[in-house]
Design a protein around this motif. Structure first.
Motif, PDB file in Angstrom:
ATOM      1  N   GLN A  18      -1.180   5.940  -3.351  1.00  0.00           N
ATOM      2  CA  GLN A  18      -1.869   7.051  -2.790  1.00  0.00           C
ATOM      3  C   GLN A  18      -1.176   8.404  -3.286  1.00  0.00           C
ATOM      4  OE1 GLN A  18      -1.012   8.609   1.008  1.00  0.00           O
ATOM      5  NE2 GLN A  18       0.180   6.811   1.831  1.00  0.00           N
ATOM      6  N   PRO A  19      -1.990   9.320  -3.173  1.00  0.00           N
ATOM      7  CA  PRO A  19      -1.554  10.726  -3.879  1.00  0.00           C
ATOM      8  C   PRO A  19      -0.868  11.401  -2.708  1.00  0.00           C
ATOM      9  CG  PRO A  19      -3.765  10.828  -3.200  1.00  0.00           C
ATOM     10  CD  PRO A  19      -3.384   9.430  -2.748  1.00  0.00           C
ATOM     11  N   ALA A  20       0.274  10.954  -2.587  1.00  0.00           N
ATOM     12  CA  ALA A  20       1.196  11.495  -1.162  1.00  0.00           C
ATOM     13  C   ALA A  20       1.449  13.073  -1.328  1.00  0.00           C
ATOM     14  CB  ALA A  20       2.449  10.631  -1.005  1.00  0.00           C
ATOM     15  N   VAL A  21       1.929  13.357  -2.690  1.00  0.00           N
ATOM     16  CA  VAL A  21       2.315  14.735  -2.777  1.00  0.00           C
ATOM     17  C   VAL A  21       0.990  15.582  -2.931  1.00  0.00           C
ATOM     18  CG1 VAL A  21       3.128  16.286  -4.652  1.00  0.00           C
ATOM     19  CG2 VAL A  21       4.264  14.222  -4.283  1.00  0.00           C
ATOM     20  N   LEU A  28      -9.221  12.483  -1.075  1.00  0.00           N
ATOM     21  CA  LEU A  28      -8.452  12.062  -2.050  1.00  0.00           C
ATOM     22  C   LEU A  28      -8.717  10.512  -2.213  1.00  0.00           C
ATOM     23  CD1 LEU A  28      -5.196  14.326  -1.507  1.00  0.00           C
ATOM     24  CD2 LEU A  28      -7.270  14.762  -2.635  1.00  0.00           C
ATOM     25  N   THR A  29      -8.062   9.991  -3.431  1.00  0.00           N
ATOM     26  CA  THR A  29      -8.347   8.558  -3.462  1.00  0.00           C
ATOM     27  C   THR A  29      -7.133   7.935  -4.130  1.00  0.00           C
ATOM     28  OG1 THR A  29      -9.329   9.068  -5.805  1.00  0.00           O
ATOM     29  CG2 THR A  29     -11.009   8.905  -4.059  1.00  0.00           C
ATOM     30  N   CYS A  30      -6.921   6.759  -3.783  1.00  0.00           N
ATOM     31  CA  CYS A  30      -5.839   5.961  -4.233  1.00  0.00           C
ATOM     32  C   CYS A  30      -6.064   5.072  -5.316  1.00  0.00           C
ATOM     33  CB  CYS A  30      -5.656   4.711  -3.201  1.00  0.00           C
ATOM     34  SG  CYS A  30      -4.943   5.453  -1.589  1.00  0.00           S
ATOM     35  N   VAL A  31      -5.202   4.607  -6.389  1.00  0.00           N
ATOM     36  CA  VAL A  31      -5.432   4.120  -7.664  1.00  0.00           C
ATOM     37  C   VAL A  31      -4.737   2.680  -7.308  1.00  0.00           C
ATOM     38  CG1 VAL A  31      -4.962   4.265  -9.942  1.00  0.00           C
ATOM     39  CG2 VAL A  31      -5.428   6.345  -8.691  1.00  0.00           C
ATOM     40  N   PHE A  32      -5.507   1.810  -7.581  1.00  0.00           N
ATOM     41  CA  PHE A  32      -4.885   0.249  -7.617  1.00  0.00           C
ATOM     42  C   PHE A  32      -4.032   0.207  -8.843  1.00  0.00           C
ATOM     43  CE2 PHE A  32      -5.021  -4.101  -8.930  1.00  0.00           C
ATOM     44  CZ  PHE A  32      -4.440  -4.593  -7.780  1.00  0.00           C
ATOM     45  N   PHE A  66       0.946  -1.335   0.019  1.00  0.00           N
ATOM     46  CA  PHE A  66       0.062  -0.236   0.234  1.00  0.00           C
ATOM     47  C   PHE A  66       0.918   1.248   0.027  1.00  0.00           C
ATOM     48  CE2 PHE A  66      -3.066   3.333   1.229  1.00  0.00           C
ATOM     49  CZ  PHE A  66      -4.034   2.692   1.121  1.00  0.00           C
ATOM     50  N   ASP A  67       0.659   2.209  -0.735  1.00  0.00           N
ATOM     51  CA  ASP A  67       1.300   3.534  -0.963  1.00  0.00           C
ATOM     52  C   ASP A  67       1.812   3.741  -2.370  1.00  0.00           C
ATOM     53  OD1 ASP A  67       1.102   4.106   1.904  1.00  0.00           O
ATOM     54  OD2 ASP A  67       3.176   3.324   2.323  1.00  0.00           O
TER      55      ASP A  67
END
Lengths: 354, 354
Positions: free
Chosen positions: B312-315, B339-343, B294-295
């Motif tokens: 995950q959209p860390a920036v 915000l949303t993560c992208v698999f 994850f990340d």
DNA sequence: TTGTAGGCGTTATCAC
DNA sequence: GTGATAACGCCTACAA
């Protein structure tokens, strides 16, 4: 029954009035710097809670006390570097450590040549740590010195000798790596340096460019390399990234006719990039080409190989700076610290191909 | 002819007197907020140079103006994390970006449960960004809110709903990864979570521990995983490091009899550690065991494999926080951002061994 | 364009 | 143990 929203936040004077004590008494309740009768304290605290007073305003306190509890860490250029370059992050880690006893906050600032904005001098800080790989630092030093606050320079040129600095044996350490490669038998070597100046140009290094260079670290490391390989061609990178190393690696290694037997890079990231480029081109490291770096950061992805490099005490650099700041804030004189790198042979260098 | 060293630094009033102008005039010369005759300016500047006056004292200015130009970024625990965890460094990079238009400095602070020292409230800052993966944040929020300054929480529990926060779809994103593994046919899966609370204990997760958990991110991601694998055993890591992943990986994979066919980790670093452990044990990934993280951070050293994970959209998280702070300082209301993560499927997951 | 005066909110000093 | 007072250094109406 609703009244106007109070136009301003409560001050310690309001609290004192509400509690029926003098402001000085209320102040002492919050600072704890003198004994206060329990009953009095209770009344003050109650009044504070009543008025929504959240304790002394740090801005006023720092004016009065002459201290803000903040140490500025000044980078040149984008703050990205503070977080993305592994050597810098390690150093910051050490700095946080060295500053811990002061329980001072760390203020990240940038010192961009172009901008004239608020700038370094406008921050309410108690001391400065200048992270400088460029001559830019010289100028910042003047700005900051005028404030009469403690200053420590990490790997920068402090101008006159009155400012403590944390330095590295960049030249000697580079020479040691170069000597290792020389001893293996290499005579045809290419050098990759860090940026020469603020332009961040990727280009062959000429005597003219070298003379105009402002980044001391780059110059020092190159000087060390050239002690061993006086005539080796050198190219400056646009930054210390793996991708940049790949680009330059391709340039250097693509043509078998001009291909050097070894490449010395001024950072591990660049070196890893060169190795990647070599792999792309079907070259074996170190059988077909040897590669060495500088820094000694942990890099995965070398497929079991270990990079020949020299390990710089990055964390220690930060810690040393923090400790000097702490000393200077305590009234003692700061001292320049010379730290040394440790050569670490790896598996990416070997005898040159016949 | 030498006189006593001047006991105190020159102030703007001294400069004005020396230059023969009013203090207000001198002030304006430095702030540039009004027109001043060239001749006058010259005289003031000359007087300043004479007296070694380096411009207005930021401490006094910030009291007067009510602004310090500093935004506090509060971490819980050691500041090391701010620099050593790749997700956090990326976020800080974005935050620096989002704050750039304010040209505000970033003050790194820690909010350690144990300590009562100067603390959050004693820093002369204009706003707070709370980076919280733990319930600790709740408490900090109260402290900070009392000051009446803008606050944004990144991935933390803001208590009531009045504080804008930057949130991630941790549960959904985790469920998506889990579903991918489920769809490949895995039924015997082990879960590795981030820390549950401040204790940072490495231990199997029991209903009791889960109920007492304070780190929302961990709980949310676990909730998502358990939507797909309700009965999968889970173990909490002591932190998000490759080495920790190796340790846990060995525990999970050593015994062939109890070995799961897939391991889902709540961070890429943990996942990479598990893969290392598998390699150590002579297991192939994904043939013998599938691993997902994850990340979506860039990790070298997987030997050409790409980790199955969610990005995950860390920036962006940091940038969003910076933008909200900027808005709030401008007088507007801050807004919560989801915000949303992208698999991102990789090569470390495959069908389970027969 | 320049000068005057007041206050930003706190804390240290020194009496009481 | 508590209270009055004076800075800390600056900025900004407002008046001239």
């Amino acid at each position: 029954m609703s009244s106007q929203e109070p136009p301003r936040r409560a001050t310690i004077a309001d609290v004192a009035r509400e509690a029926g004590v003098a402001t000085s008494t209320a102040s002492v309740v919050f600072s704890g710097k003198a004994k206060v009768a329990d009953a009095t304290r209770e009344r003050v605290l109650a009044a504070a809670a009543d008025l929504g007073y959240a304790g002394p305003d740090p801005r006023a306190a720092s004016l009065r006390l002459g201290r803000s509890g903040i140490v500025a860490v000044v980078f040149e250029g984008h703050l990205r570097n503070a977080f993305l370059d592994p050597v810098t992050t390690a150093m910051m880690d050490g700095l946080a450590d060295g500053l811990a006893e002061l329980s001072a906050g760390i203020l990240l600032m940038r010192d961009e040549p172009g901008e004239d904005g608020p700038g370094l001098a406008s921050a309410p800080v108690d001391a400065y740590v200048l992270i400088g790989w460029s001559g830019r630092t010289r100028e910042s030093v003047e700005v900051v010195r005028g404030r009469g606050l403690p200053v420590v320079v990490i790997e920068g040129d402090p101008g006159d000798g009155t400012i403590p600095r944390i330095a590295l044996d960049n030249a000697d350490a580079s020479a040691e790596v170069a000597q290792h490669v020389y001893d293996l038998g290499h005579r045809d070597v290419a050098l990759i340096t860090l940026t020469l100046g603020h332009d961040r140009e990727r280009a062959p290094i000429t005597p003219e460019r070298l003379a105009a260079a402002t980044v001391g670290v780059t110059v020092d490391r190159l000087e060390g390399m050239r002690r061993v390989f006086p005539d080796a061609p050198a190219i400056s990178a646009s930054g210390s990234f793996i991708d940049e190393g790949i680009v330059i690696g391709r340039m250097l290694l693509a043509d078998a006719a001009t291909r050097p037997t070894a490449v010395l890079a001024q950072s591990d990231l660049l070196a890893v990039g060169v190795i990647r480029a070599a792999q792309e081109l079907g070259l074996r490291v170190p059988e077909d080409v040897s590669v060495a770096g500088f820094d000694g950061i942990a890099i995965d992805g070398l497929g079991g190989q270990s990079l020949t490099t020299t390990v710089q005490p990055a964390v220690e650099k930060g810690r040393a700076a923090g400790e000097q700041i702490a000393r200077m804030l305590g009234g003692e004189a700061g001292e320049t610290q010379n730290l040394t790198c440790v050569f670490r042979p790896g598996t990416t260098t070997g005898v040159p191909p016949r």
